[in-house]
Design a protein around this motif. Structure first.
Motif, short mmCIF file in Angstrom:
data_model
loop_
_atom_site.label_atom_id
_atom_site.label_comp_id
_atom_site.label_asym_id
_atom_site.label_seq_id
_atom_site.Cartn_x
_atom_site.Cartn_y
_atom_site.Cartn_z
N LEU A 76 12.12 -14.02 -6.68
CA LEU A 76 12.13 -14.39 -8.10
C LEU A 76 10.76 -14.91 -8.54
CD1 LEU A 76 15.62 -16.12 -8.45
CD2 LEU A 76 14.87 -14.05 -9.64
N SER A 77 10.13 -15.68 -7.65
CA SER A 77 8.80 -16.19 -7.97
C SER A 77 7.82 -15.04 -8.18
CB SER A 77 8.32 -17.11 -6.85
OG SER A 77 7.03 -17.61 -7.12
N VAL A 78 7.95 -13.99 -7.36
CA VAL A 78 7.10 -12.81 -7.53
C VAL A 78 7.44 -12.09 -8.83
CG1 VAL A 78 6.48 -10.55 -6.56
CG2 VAL A 78 6.80 -12.52 -5.05
N LEU A 79 8.73 -11.97 -9.14
CA LEU A 79 9.15 -11.25 -10.35
C LEU A 79 8.60 -11.89 -11.61
CD1 LEU A 79 12.90 -10.26 -9.75
CD2 LEU A 79 10.93 -8.74 -9.91
N ILE A 80 8.75 -13.20 -11.73
CA ILE A 80 8.35 -13.84 -12.99
C ILE A 80 6.83 -13.89 -13.14
CG2 ILE A 80 10.45 -15.21 -13.11
CD1 ILE A 80 8.74 -17.66 -12.36
N SER A 81 6.10 -13.57 -12.07
CA SER A 81 4.65 -13.53 -12.15
C SER A 81 4.12 -12.13 -12.42
CB SER A 81 4.03 -14.06 -10.84
OG SER A 81 4.41 -15.40 -10.61
N GLN A 82 5.03 -11.15 -12.53
CA GLN A 82 4.61 -9.77 -12.78
C GLN A 82 3.84 -9.67 -14.09
OE1 GLN A 82 5.64 -6.65 -10.84
NE2 GLN A 82 5.47 -8.38 -9.46
N GLN A 83 2.82 -8.83 -14.09
CA GLN A 83 2.07 -8.53 -15.30
C GLN A 83 2.39 -7.11 -15.74
OE1 GLN A 83 -2.09 -9.93 -15.37
NE2 GLN A 83 -1.74 -10.59 -13.25
N ILE A 84 2.57 -6.94 -17.04
CA ILE A 84 2.93 -5.64 -17.60
C ILE A 84 1.99 -5.33 -18.75
CG2 ILE A 84 4.78 -4.31 -18.69
CD1 ILE A 84 6.77 -6.16 -17.33
N ASP A 85 1.42 -4.15 -18.70
CA ASP A 85 0.47 -3.80 -19.75
C ASP A 85 1.20 -3.26 -20.99
OD1 ASP A 85 1.15 -1.15 -19.35
OD2 ASP A 85 -0.66 -0.67 -18.18
N GLU B 59 0.82 -1.21 0.00
CA GLU B 59 0.00 0.00 0.00
C GLU B 59 0.85 1.26 0.00
OE1 GLU B 59 -2.67 -0.24 3.30
OE2 GLU B 59 -4.16 -1.44 2.17
N GLN B 60 1.96 1.23 0.73
CA GLN B 60 2.81 2.42 0.83
C GLN B 60 3.67 2.63 -0.41
OE1 GLN B 60 2.90 4.74 3.48
NE2 GLN B 60 1.03 3.64 4.04
N LEU B 61 4.18 1.54 -0.99
CA LEU B 61 5.17 1.66 -2.06
C LEU B 61 4.74 1.04 -3.39
CD1 LEU B 61 8.38 0.83 0.01
CD2 LEU B 61 7.43 3.08 -0.52
N ALA B 62 3.61 0.35 -3.41
CA ALA B 62 3.12 -0.28 -4.64
C ALA B 62 4.15 -1.23 -5.25
CB ALA B 62 2.70 0.79 -5.66
N ILE B 63 4.83 -2.00 -4.39
CA ILE B 63 5.76 -3.03 -4.85
C ILE B 63 5.25 -4.37 -4.36
CG2 ILE B 63 8.14 -3.85 -4.86
CD1 ILE B 63 9.06 -1.11 -4.03
N PRO B 64 5.04 -5.35 -5.25
CA PRO B 64 4.62 -6.69 -4.81
C PRO B 64 5.59 -7.23 -3.76
CG PRO B 64 4.46 -6.52 -7.18
CD PRO B 64 5.15 -5.27 -6.72
N THR B 65 5.06 -7.73 -2.65
CA THR B 65 5.88 -8.10 -1.50
C THR B 65 5.50 -9.49 -0.99
OG1 THR B 65 6.08 -5.77 -0.85
CG2 THR B 65 6.55 -7.41 0.84
N VAL B 66 6.50 -10.23 -0.56
CA VAL B 66 6.28 -11.50 0.12
C VAL B 66 7.01 -11.43 1.45
CG1 VAL B 66 8.25 -12.57 -1.07
CG2 VAL B 66 6.50 -14.02 -0.02
N VAL B 67 6.37 -11.91 2.52
CA VAL B 67 6.95 -11.92 3.86
C VAL B 67 7.03 -13.37 4.32
CG1 VAL B 67 6.77 -11.08 6.23
CG2 VAL B 67 5.96 -9.66 4.34
N GLU B 68 8.19 -13.77 4.83
CA GLU B 68 8.39 -15.17 5.20
C GLU B 68 9.12 -15.28 6.53
OE1 GLU B 68 7.56 -18.20 5.59
OE2 GLU B 68 7.63 -18.75 3.46
#
Length: 350
Positions: free
Chosen positions: A334-343, A172-181
């Motif tokens: 990396l898993s988050v990166l390769i799932s990115q969608q780009i218009d 919400e603050q930075l609009a960057i997909p994030t994973v917490v583990e």
């Protein structure tokens, strides 16, 4: 990064994810190879590769030898097109790496601990890295606590992070997909990935820790999280009439001498090894190399046979926690990166 085949109706995001995975795994490929390996139609492959090429995500690397017809164009992925940030929070310091889509490290370092500060300090730090690397499109954060889908619900000693949905906050603050583990889950993932272990491997990665012991558990290649995401909180494991593992490691029996306390520590860990062997029967139990030396490892192995038959003991090994931890966070990022969608206007969307 294993190749994924699509055999039914596939969405735009699935096609992009599979194309990235295949190109990163194999280094380069032609449209025909991608169509065959992914079982996606040639026109669909061509359409998406064209879009990815237009925005600089893939590039051509020459033509294949002719087999009688037109020479096929070979494509490769640009690994620096998107970058990720792996960051883990510890009591003493905060470690981080900036990495590309091949997992290559662009920047690595550490800064002061942010666990006892408010989350705003962490947000500011991540924002500073995003400003330095505008194509940073994923953040993976490791914490010394139990995590349920991005919410930290058990992190003793750090009230600023207790019951915090850190994933939601950063996004919400930075609009960057994030994973917490959880830290030990990430370390277990990193240990397996670095050694390219098979999917059927089971292991238990133990950290005695500054704030009490914790563990990452993998069964048949999958992280075990449990019903309430509490798996691995081994400090609560009862070991003696009035002591759990945390209490046994902290002060043993109240032994007066250093040697007595060490013997009690070896016994406590050996009892845990026997417990895990009896319940999970894993291939490996991993210890941190800055906590357990070779002499102690041999003592633990021998002492464990007092509680469980020797032939059933897993292989006991030591590894570098920091290295495994960062490697595991990179894998998650990396898993988050390769799932990115780009218009089509080259903007990220989620």
């Amino acid at each position: 990064m294993s190749e994924i085949r699509l055999t039914s109706q596939h969405t735009r995001s699935e096609v992009i994810r599979c194309l990235r995975s295949a190109l990163l795994e194999h280094g380069s490929a032609t449209k025909v190879e991608l169509s065959h390996n992914l079982q996606i139609s040639f026109p669909t492959i061509s359409k998406f590769l064209k879009q990815m090429e237009n925005r600089g995500e893939v590039t051509t690397v020459g033509l294949d030898e002719s087999s009688g017809g037109r020479r096929a164009i070979r494509y490769t992925y640009q690994p620096n097109y998107m970058l990720g940030l792996a960051i883990f929070l510890e009591k003493g310091e905060t470690n981080y790496t900036v990495f590309n889509c091949l997992g290559e490290v662009i920047e690595q370092g550490y800064t002061h601990s942010m666990l006892e500060e408010g989350v705003s300090q962490l947000t500011t730090f991540i924002e500073s890295k995003r400003n330095a690397y505008p194509n940073m499109n994923a953040v993976a954060i490791g914490v010394p606590g139990a995590v349920n889908n991005g919410t930290i619900f058990h992190i003793p000693g750090y009230e600023n992070y207790h019951n915090l949905d850190l994933k939601k906050h950063i996004e919400e603050q930075l609009a960057i997909p994030t994973v917490v583990e959880n830290d030990m889950n990430a370390a277990a993932i990193g240990y397996m990935a670095q050694r390219e272990m098979g999917e059927r491997i089971s292991l238990f990665y133990l950290y005695l820790g500054k704030n009490g012991p914790g563990a990452g558990i993998i069964i048949n290649g999958e992280i075990v999280r449990g019903k309430t995401y509490f798996s691995g909180e081994v400090s609560f494991v009862p070991q003696y009439d009035s002591r759990n593992l945390l209490e046994a490691l902290a002060n043993g029996n109240g032994g007066e001498t250093k040697s007595t306390h060490m013997a009690e520590k070896i016994d406590a860990i050996s009892r845990l090894v026997a417990t895990i062997t009896s319940i999970l029967n894993p291939h490996y139990i991993i210890f941190c190399d800055d906590e357990i030396d070779t002499v102690m490892l041999n003592q633990i192995a021998e002492r464990s046979t007092n509680y469980v038959p020797r032939e059933h003991l897993p292989e006991l090994a030591v590894s570098n926690l920091k290295h495994d931890y960062l490697n595991g966070l990179q894998r998650l990022g990396l898993s988050v990166l390769i799932s990115q969608q780009i218009d089509d206007q080259h903007k990220e969307y989620r």
